[in-house]
Each structure stands twice: as C-alpha cells, then as structure tokens.
Motif scaffolding. Sequence first.
Motif, PDB file in Angstrom:
ATOM      1  N   THR A   1      89.629  34.368  29.779  1.00 33.38           N
ATOM      2  CA  THR A   1      89.627  34.656  31.142  1.00 33.38           C
ATOM      3  C   THR A   1      88.323  33.920  31.653  1.00 33.38           C
ATOM      4  OG1 THR A   1      88.800  36.828  30.473  1.00 33.38           O
ATOM      5  CG2 THR A   1      91.112  36.910  30.933  1.00 33.38           C
ATOM      6  N   SER A   2      87.481  33.312  30.862  1.00 33.11           N
ATOM      7  CA  SER A   2      86.183  33.001  31.128  1.00 33.11           C
ATOM      8  C   SER A   2      86.143  32.088  32.356  1.00 33.11           C
ATOM      9  CB  SER A   2      85.435  32.464  30.086  1.00 33.11           C
ATOM     10  OG  SER A   2      86.365  31.308  29.572  1.00 33.11           O
ATOM     11  N   ILE A   3      84.925  32.019  33.187  1.00 29.24           N
ATOM     12  CA  ILE A   3      84.554  31.049  34.164  1.00 29.24           C
ATOM     13  C   ILE A   3      83.462  30.483  34.023  1.00 29.24           C
ATOM     14  CG2 ILE A   3      86.109  32.390  35.971  1.00 29.24           C
ATOM     15  CD1 ILE A   3      83.363  33.261  37.071  1.00 29.24           C
ATOM     16  N   SER A   4      83.151  29.090  34.301  1.00 32.96           N
ATOM     17  CA  SER A   4      81.809  28.453  34.329  1.00 32.96           C
ATOM     18  C   SER A   4      81.014  29.124  34.956  1.00 32.96           C
ATOM     19  CB  SER A   4      82.146  26.775  34.646  1.00 32.96           C
ATOM     20  OG  SER A   4      82.166  27.108  36.156  1.00 32.96           O
ATOM     21  N   LEU A   5      79.760  29.090  34.483  1.00 36.54           N
ATOM     22  CA  LEU A   5      78.592  29.808  35.170  1.00 36.54           C
ATOM     23  C   LEU A   5      78.445  29.301  36.579  1.00 36.54           C
ATOM     24  CD1 LEU A   5      76.341  31.844  34.636  1.00 36.54           C
ATOM     25  CD2 LEU A   5      74.921  30.000  33.717  1.00 36.54           C
ATOM     26  N   SER A   6      78.749  27.944  36.958  1.00 34.22           N
ATOM     27  CA  SER A   6      78.518  27.523  38.249  1.00 34.22           C
ATOM     28  C   SER A   6      79.560  28.101  39.333  1.00 34.22           C
ATOM     29  CB  SER A   6      78.824  26.034  38.249  1.00 34.22           C
ATOM     30  OG  SER A   6      79.988  25.703  37.747  1.00 34.22           O
ATOM     31  N   ASN A   7      80.439  28.957  38.713  1.00 31.59           N
ATOM     32  CA  ASN A   7      81.575  29.580  39.472  1.00 31.59           C
ATOM     33  C   ASN A   7      81.321  30.880  39.687  1.00 31.59           C
ATOM     34  OD1 ASN A   7      82.935  27.308  40.331  1.00 31.59           O
ATOM     35  ND2 ASN A   7      83.940  27.111  38.712  1.00 31.59           N
ATOM     36  N   ALA A   8      80.305  31.517  38.741  1.00 37.30           N
ATOM     37  CA  ALA A   8      80.111  32.893  38.607  1.00 37.30           C
ATOM     38  C   ALA A   8      79.369  33.591  40.087  1.00 37.30           C
ATOM     39  CB  ALA A   8      78.999  33.306  37.644  1.00 37.30           C
ATOM     40  N   GLU A   9      79.670  34.817  40.295  1.00 38.56           N
ATOM     41  CA  GLU A   9      79.260  35.423  41.694  1.00 38.56           C
ATOM     42  C   GLU A   9      77.821  35.875  41.552  1.00 38.56           C
ATOM     43  OE1 GLU A   9      81.936  38.342  43.626  1.00 38.56           O
ATOM     44  OE2 GLU A   9      83.561  37.306  42.593  1.00 38.56           O
ATOM     45  N   GLU A  10      77.001  35.767  42.633  1.00 37.16           N
ATOM     46  CA  GLU A  10      75.768  36.309  42.708  1.00 37.16           C
ATOM     47  C   GLU A  10      75.540  37.830  42.723  1.00 37.16           C
ATOM     48  OE1 GLU A  10      73.869  35.205  46.252  1.00 37.16           O
ATOM     49  OE2 GLU A  10      73.854  33.191  46.037  1.00 37.16           O
TER      50      GLU A  10
ATOM     51  N   LYS B   1      73.684  22.713  44.375  1.00 38.43           N
ATOM     52  CA  LYS B   1      74.501  22.692  42.891  1.00 38.43           C
ATOM     53  C   LYS B   1      73.779  23.258  41.785  1.00 38.43           C
ATOM     54  CE  LYS B   1      77.662  19.113  44.295  1.00 38.43           C
ATOM     55  NZ  LYS B   1      78.526  17.674  43.757  1.00 38.43           N
ATOM     56  N   MET B   2      72.825  24.443  41.997  1.00 39.89           N
ATOM     57  CA  MET B   2      72.073  24.898  40.998  1.00 39.89           C
ATOM     58  C   MET B   2      72.429  26.348  40.938  1.00 39.89           C
ATOM     59  SD  MET B   2      68.740  23.101  41.718  1.00 39.89           S
ATOM     60  CE  MET B   2      67.833  23.007  40.020  1.00 39.89           C
ATOM     61  N   THR B   3      72.207  27.111  39.804  1.00 38.46           N
ATOM     62  CA  THR B   3      72.359  28.626  39.533  1.00 38.46           C
ATOM     63  C   THR B   3      71.145  28.915  38.976  1.00 38.46           C
ATOM     64  OG1 THR B   3      74.679  28.068  39.166  1.00 38.46           O
ATOM     65  CG2 THR B   3      73.781  30.135  38.383  1.00 38.46           C
ATOM     66  N   GLU B   4      70.678  30.473  39.707  1.00 40.93           N
ATOM     67  CA  GLU B   4      69.422  31.017  38.909  1.00 40.93           C
ATOM     68  C   GLU B   4      70.204  32.283  38.333  1.00 40.93           C
ATOM     69  OE1 GLU B   4      65.483  32.106  41.145  1.00 40.93           O
ATOM     70  OE2 GLU B   4      66.970  33.525  41.677  1.00 40.93           O
ATOM     71  N   LEU B   5      69.502  32.375  37.266  1.00 40.61           N
ATOM     72  CA  LEU B   5      70.115  33.373  36.442  1.00 40.61           C
ATOM     73  C   LEU B   5      68.860  34.332  35.797  1.00 40.61           C
ATOM     74  CD1 LEU B   5      71.496  32.410  33.002  1.00 40.61           C
ATOM     75  CD2 LEU B   5      71.159  30.719  35.024  1.00 40.61           C
ATOM     76  N   SER B   6      69.065  35.442  35.636  1.00 41.06           N
ATOM     77  CA  SER B   6      68.100  36.287  34.674  1.00 41.06           C
ATOM     78  C   SER B   6      68.449  36.508  33.171  1.00 41.06           C
ATOM     79  CB  SER B   6      67.867  37.663  35.542  1.00 41.06           C
ATOM     80  OG  SER B   6      66.883  38.471  34.636  1.00 41.06           O
ATOM     81  N   VAL B   7      67.827  36.178  32.370  1.00 39.18           N
ATOM     82  CA  VAL B   7      68.233  36.443  30.650  1.00 39.18           C
ATOM     83  C   VAL B   7      67.194  37.146  30.262  1.00 39.18           C
ATOM     84  CG1 VAL B   7      69.033  35.341  28.865  1.00 39.18           C
ATOM     85  CG2 VAL B   7      69.205  34.209  30.874  1.00 39.18           C
ATOM     86  N   HIS B   8      67.141  38.420  29.581  1.00 41.04           N
ATOM     87  CA  HIS B   8      65.978  38.877  29.016  1.00 41.04           C
ATOM     88  C   HIS B   8      64.871  39.185  29.860  1.00 41.04           C
ATOM     89  CE1 HIS B   8      68.018  39.494  25.226  1.00 41.04           C
ATOM     90  NE2 HIS B   8      68.800  38.216  25.512  1.00 41.04           N
ATOM     91  N   ASN B   9      65.043  39.456  31.032  1.00 43.17           N
ATOM     92  CA  ASN B   9      63.988  39.574  32.081  1.00 43.17           C
ATOM     93  C   ASN B   9      63.153  38.197  32.221  1.00 43.17           C
ATOM     94  OD1 ASN B   9      64.310  42.466  32.391  1.00 43.17           O
ATOM     95  ND2 ASN B   9      63.368  42.562  30.394  1.00 43.17           N
ATOM     96  N   ASN B  10      63.945  37.253  31.989  1.00 45.17           N
ATOM     97  CA  ASN B  10      63.362  35.828  32.122  1.00 45.17           C
ATOM     98  C   ASN B  10      64.162  35.066  33.255  1.00 45.17           C
ATOM     99  OD1 ASN B  10      61.504  33.369  32.196  1.00 45.17           O
ATOM    100  ND2 ASN B  10      62.987  32.743  30.267  1.00 45.17           N
ATOM    101  N   ASN B  11      63.646  34.731  34.431  1.00 42.48           N
ATOM    102  CA  ASN B  11      64.500  33.840  35.477  1.00 42.48           C
ATOM    103  C   ASN B  11      64.562  32.419  35.068  1.00 42.48           C
ATOM    104  OD1 ASN B  11      64.888  36.281  36.416  1.00 42.48           O
ATOM    105  ND2 ASN B  11      64.213  35.678  38.577  1.00 42.48           N
TER     106      ASN B  11
END
Length: 220
Positions: free
Chosen positions: A142-151, A192-202
């Motif tokens: 049921t996974s989706i690519s990160l580029s299609n994930a919602e803000e 076509k870019m995605t910003e994400l937070s991982v372990h409090n690191n953007n």
Amino acid sequence: MSIAVENFVKAIYNNNSQDTKNTKPGNIAKKLGISSAAATDMAKKLAVKDLLHYQKYQELQLTDKGKKMALNIVRKHRLWEAFLFKMFDMSLHDIHKEAELLEHQTSDLLADKISEYLGHPKFDPHGDPIPNAKGEITTKDTSISLSNAEEGKAYIISRLISDDKEFFEFCAHQKLKYGHEIKVTKQFKKNKMTELSVHNNNIILNEDFSNLIYVNELDH
C-alpha cells in the motif's frame, strides 16, 4: 538455466513491479549493461522457451513459467540480503551486490533453510517483499513514493528502490532507513522537490531521489 537468462527474466519482473513498468528490450538492456540488439536476441530465444511473450517494439511480458522462475530468483536474492544484513550488518548496497552473486548458486533447499533460520521474513532490509516457497507474495503493498506523499503527514519508510551505492550512502547519512519515521513538511510541485523532517533534521530531496523512497502513512 544460465545466469544471463535468470538475470534477464528477473530484470523484466523487477521493472514491471515498479511504477514506470518499462520492460521494452532497450530498457532491459540498459538495466543489465548489454546492447539493445543483445537484449532483443535474448528475448526472442526466451520466447521460444515459453518464458516470455515477445512482439517487436512492444513491452516484454513474462509467461506464467517465466514469472515463476523470476520469483524463485527474487526470493533467493532477498533472503540472502536479509541474512547478510542480520549476520554482518553490511550496508544495503553491499548486501545487494553480494546477493546478486549468491542467488544463482542457491538451491531451493538452502533457500528454505535460510528462510527458516530467519523466521520466514516477509520483507528484505530494503523493504521489498520476499516471495514464499511457492513463489507467492502474501503481503499487500500500500506504499506510495515520497514524491506523492501529502504535506503535513507522518509516514514510515517502507521501501528503498535502488542499487546505487551513493543513494544508499546518502540515505544512511540522512537516517532515511527502512522502518524509520519521517514527516513531509512541504511539496514543491513546480520544482519537483520534497522537504521532509527526519529525526528533527530538515532535508530537501529532488524527484530523482524521492521517487526511489516509498512510504506508508503512519497511524497514530
């Protein structure tokens, strides 16, 4: 069957499993590092052996016999990855490289023994499903690519789809690992870019990277 045949059939299966689903001989040739003419010649030979359907200029499609062969090879490959990762804590790139060699030398009996030893895992360390001994994938993707994930939503990394060393080195450096939690903070659709937070690191990823990382929405 020869290693070349096994790799060809596996490449068709893997490409067909991805979003692009491009299994034309030219694309398979690129994946395997051979010429388009060699790929077309191989496709014609394997069509005679009833391993795939070949039509000029069309996508290559595995027959039931070809798919069974591919799943058997994929099973051995992913079991070896799971074993090497567990036993030696090797990098995701290195376990893939070693599994590419070991898969062709592994009997069904040994594959069953490895699976039993590991507790019959459903996924390899990249998050790819491991077929069972019958060649069946019993997990639902049921996974989706990160580029299609919602803000604004939190996700769990479920798959890392690549065999590139630098990709895995980057993922390890940024803590983008299978099973880790991330939050998508912004989707820059135009660029076509995605910003994400991982372990409090953007961090910001371009689409080439975010299309290789698959996620499932986190249930709270």
